[in-house]
Design a protein around this motif. Sequence first.
Motif, PDB file in Angstrom:
ATOM      1  N   GLY A 155       0.805  -1.208   0.000  1.00  0.00           N
ATOM      2  CA  GLY A 155       0.000   0.000   0.000  1.00  0.00           C
ATOM      3  C   GLY A 155       0.839   1.259   0.000  1.00  0.00           C
ATOM      4  N   PHE A 156       0.153   2.404   0.030  1.00  0.00           N
ATOM      5  CA  PHE A 156       0.798   3.711  -0.064  1.00  0.00           C
ATOM      6  C   PHE A 156       0.578   4.485   1.225  1.00  0.00           C
ATOM      7  CE2 PHE A 156       0.569   8.256  -1.524  1.00  0.00           C
ATOM      8  CZ  PHE A 156       1.919   8.386  -1.842  1.00  0.00           C
ATOM      9  N   ASP A 157       1.669   5.020   1.764  1.00  0.00           N
ATOM     10  CA  ASP A 157       1.630   5.889   2.937  1.00  0.00           C
ATOM     11  C   ASP A 157       1.593   7.325   2.437  1.00  0.00           C
ATOM     12  OD1 ASP A 157       2.096   7.453   5.142  1.00  0.00           O
ATOM     13  OD2 ASP A 157       3.906   6.419   5.794  1.00  0.00           O
ATOM     14  N   SER A 158       0.390   7.901   2.364  1.00  0.00           N
ATOM     15  CA  SER A 158       0.237   9.241   1.786  1.00  0.00           C
ATOM     16  C   SER A 158       0.865  10.323   2.654  1.00  0.00           C
ATOM     17  CB  SER A 158      -1.250   9.546   1.570  1.00  0.00           C
ATOM     18  OG  SER A 158      -1.975   9.454   2.789  1.00  0.00           O
ATOM     19  N   GLU A 159       0.937  10.073   3.947  1.00  0.00           N
ATOM     20  CA  GLU A 159       1.507  11.083   4.836  1.00  0.00           C
ATOM     21  C   GLU A 159       2.998  11.267   4.588  1.00  0.00           C
ATOM     22  OE1 GLU A 159       2.004  11.903   9.648  1.00  0.00           O
ATOM     23  OE2 GLU A 159       0.465  10.520   8.906  1.00  0.00           O
ATOM     24  N   ASN A 160       3.684  10.165   4.283  1.00  0.00           N
ATOM     25  CA  ASN A 160       5.135  10.216   4.055  1.00  0.00           C
ATOM     26  C   ASN A 160       5.507  10.003   2.596  1.00  0.00           C
ATOM     27  OD1 ASN A 160       6.126  10.388   6.933  1.00  0.00           O
ATOM     28  ND2 ASN A 160       4.901   8.508   7.065  1.00  0.00           N
ATOM     29  N   ASN A 161       4.502   9.949   1.697  1.00  0.00           N
ATOM     30  CA  ASN A 161       4.739   9.752   0.264  1.00  0.00           C
ATOM     31  C   ASN A 161       5.646   8.553   0.027  1.00  0.00           C
ATOM     32  OD1 ASN A 161       4.450  10.386  -2.483  1.00  0.00           O
ATOM     33  ND2 ASN A 161       6.325  11.613  -2.487  1.00  0.00           N
ATOM     34  N   VAL A 186       8.140  -4.589   7.991  1.00  0.00           N
ATOM     35  CA  VAL A 186       7.641  -3.568   7.073  1.00  0.00           C
ATOM     36  C   VAL A 186       8.798  -3.084   6.197  1.00  0.00           C
ATOM     37  CG1 VAL A 186       6.560  -1.299   6.849  1.00  0.00           C
ATOM     38  CG2 VAL A 186       5.865  -2.827   8.705  1.00  0.00           C
ATOM     39  N   TYR A 187       8.574  -3.100   4.889  1.00  0.00           N
ATOM     40  CA  TYR A 187       9.559  -2.587   3.934  1.00  0.00           C
ATOM     41  C   TYR A 187       9.118  -1.209   3.459  1.00  0.00           C
ATOM     42  CZ  TYR A 187      12.189  -1.899  -0.391  1.00  0.00           C
ATOM     43  OH  TYR A 187      12.980  -1.382  -1.375  1.00  0.00           O
ATOM     44  N   SER A 188      10.055  -0.272   3.453  1.00  0.00           N
ATOM     45  CA  SER A 188       9.801   1.074   2.968  1.00  0.00           C
ATOM     46  C   SER A 188      10.585   1.296   1.684  1.00  0.00           C
ATOM     47  CB  SER A 188      10.221   2.106   4.023  1.00  0.00           C
ATOM     48  OG  SER A 188      10.319   3.400   3.459  1.00  0.00           O
ATOM     49  N   ILE A 218     -10.022  -0.073   2.721  1.00  0.00           N
ATOM     50  CA  ILE A 218     -11.015   0.932   3.047  1.00  0.00           C
ATOM     51  C   ILE A 218     -10.261   2.137   3.597  1.00  0.00           C
ATOM     52  CG2 ILE A 218     -13.098   1.513   4.353  1.00  0.00           C
ATOM     53  CD1 ILE A 218     -13.578  -0.744   2.454  1.00  0.00           C
ATOM     54  N   ASN A 219     -10.336   3.276   2.888  1.00  0.00           N
ATOM     55  CA  ASN A 219      -9.665   4.502   3.335  1.00  0.00           C
ATOM     56  C   ASN A 219      -8.182   4.287   3.619  1.00  0.00           C
ATOM     57  OD1 ASN A 219     -12.128   5.917   3.236  1.00  0.00           O
ATOM     58  ND2 ASN A 219     -12.644   5.290   5.313  1.00  0.00           N
ATOM     59  N   GLY A 220      -7.514   3.534   2.742  1.00  0.00           N
ATOM     60  CA  GLY A 220      -6.078   3.328   2.875  1.00  0.00           C
ATOM     61  C   GLY A 220      -5.664   2.306   3.911  1.00  0.00           C
ATOM     62  N   SER A 244      -6.859  -5.468  10.632  1.00  0.00           N
ATOM     63  CA  SER A 244      -6.565  -4.317   9.786  1.00  0.00           C
ATOM     64  C   SER A 244      -5.148  -3.804  10.041  1.00  0.00           C
ATOM     65  CB  SER A 244      -7.571  -3.188  10.037  1.00  0.00           C
ATOM     66  OG  SER A 244      -7.422  -2.654  11.350  1.00  0.00           O
ATOM     67  N   PHE A 245      -4.587  -3.126   9.034  1.00  0.00           N
ATOM     68  CA  PHE A 245      -3.256  -2.525   9.154  1.00  0.00           C
ATOM     69  C   PHE A 245      -3.267  -1.177   8.461  1.00  0.00           C
ATOM     70  CE2 PHE A 245       1.073  -1.731   7.558  1.00  0.00           C
ATOM     71  CZ  PHE A 245       1.789  -1.793   8.742  1.00  0.00           C
ATOM     72  N   ASN A 246      -2.842  -0.138   9.186  1.00  0.00           N
ATOM     73  CA  ASN A 246      -2.788   1.220   8.661  1.00  0.00           C
ATOM     74  C   ASN A 246      -1.361   1.510   8.200  1.00  0.00           C
ATOM     75  OD1 ASN A 246      -2.522   4.136   8.512  1.00  0.00           O
ATOM     76  ND2 ASN A 246      -4.469   4.275   9.587  1.00  0.00           N
ATOM     77  N   PHE A 247      -1.181   1.812   6.914  1.00  0.00           N
ATOM     78  CA  PHE A 247       0.159   2.009   6.369  1.00  0.00           C
ATOM     79  C   PHE A 247       0.800   3.312   6.848  1.00  0.00           C
ATOM     80  CE2 PHE A 247      -1.131  -1.249   3.350  1.00  0.00           C
ATOM     81  CZ  PHE A 247       0.034  -1.985   3.227  1.00  0.00           C
ATOM     82  N   GLU A 248       0.014   4.280   7.282  1.00  0.00           N
ATOM     83  CA  GLU A 248       0.581   5.552   7.718  1.00  0.00           C
ATOM     84  C   GLU A 248       1.210   5.448   9.103  1.00  0.00           C
ATOM     85  OE1 GLU A 248      -2.123   8.778   7.317  1.00  0.00           O
ATOM     86  OE2 GLU A 248      -2.226   8.640   5.129  1.00  0.00           O
TER      87      GLU A 248
END
Length: 406
Positions: A155-161, A186-188, A218-220, A244-248
């Motif tokens: 997924g995409f972490d929009s807060e950290n691009n 977690v891989y960045s 759902i909502n990232g 659930s897992f939040n990517f941000e």
Amino acid sequence: MSDHFPQEILISILLRLSPKSLIKCTCVSKSWYSLITNPSFISNHLHHSSTNNPSFLLIQFCNEFSHPNPSLAPVFYSLRRDNHPLLLDSAATLSLPSGFNREFSVMGICNGVICITSGSQCLTLIICNPCVRRYVTLPKPRDYCSLYSASVGFGFDSENNDYKVVRICSMLDDDRFELCAPEVEVYSLATGFWRNSSNLPPVCSLCYVGSYAPHGFINGVIHWGAKRRTGSYNDNGWYHFVLSFNFENETFGEVLLPQSLASVSSDSVTVIGGGAGGGKCLTVYRVSAGSPCSCNIWVMKEYGVVDSWNKVFSFDLRGFNLEVPSLGITVTGVTAPPAALCIRNSGEVLLLMDEAGKGCLYSLDIKGKRFIDLQIGGEGYTWYLYSGYYRESLVFLNKASGMIAY
């Protein structure tokens, strides 16, 4: 000629072009190259494209009759325009880097970027953008001495691009078997490294999804069907829920299921993903154990509210007959419960039916009360690996470090 246009007008025009046209435009001049490969322009083009350009349903499959040796049959990636109920309009065949064999499968798509892996332990991972023809091979994640299974989310972490991969490993054959929290890495893409997550999920094991379907977004936030034991190993008692897992913020959470789903024993409860926008409602697919086998689709109308779960469709597998009582339909020769591949933009559910060893696709229109044979697959098409939504993008066009062109 661009010198005669104000910069804002030129940008407005370029934002309306397709990614492949823009790639050609980078050859016009150095100033155009600098503009189009600018991270700000790429981000703005992605936003404009997501609201104005169509997405394609990616169907990954293998036709074993297309090769003299069925075990070496290649994998195909067909892009279908989803503007026709029968998916008749085939847009193109997706081109991925050479060398990917049938052991590799798409595990996630985000902003036109595809995550590919192989094997039940997901040790080999590749992130690729077919539109700009660039990919990166991730460093090997941690391997464990004991037997374990792994699941990957992308997924995409929009807060950290930043694009991220989360890998969840459950131990299967030592004293921790289903009695401890899974191991998480977690891989960045921004750093190029794996790191152990400081936030661990609860003690659980993920329900088997295989490589058939996209995860539910759902909502990232990504979702999996999960379960944990309620008694001893011999009791065979399970409690089901949605993990659930939040990517941000890289935190795990739990979404509760209705009691009739949560307390089932050896049944399978998995999350159905899909939709070009990642889906609007959390949807799960429950397959009961035993015979006859009951298959149910549940939708959570209001995210996080247990009372908003609603069973929207049911069908039964009796012997080799799939019966849909609400539609008065019976499909004969079905050898296994259908696999729910994804939710289409129309809200229909894409199902894979095993009809006497032939993989056939059906579209289930819940609102219109239709069960449609898409005439995709059949003889020789023995298995499908992934179905999800793909949209071309410029992501990675400005990336050089670690990226390989093909």
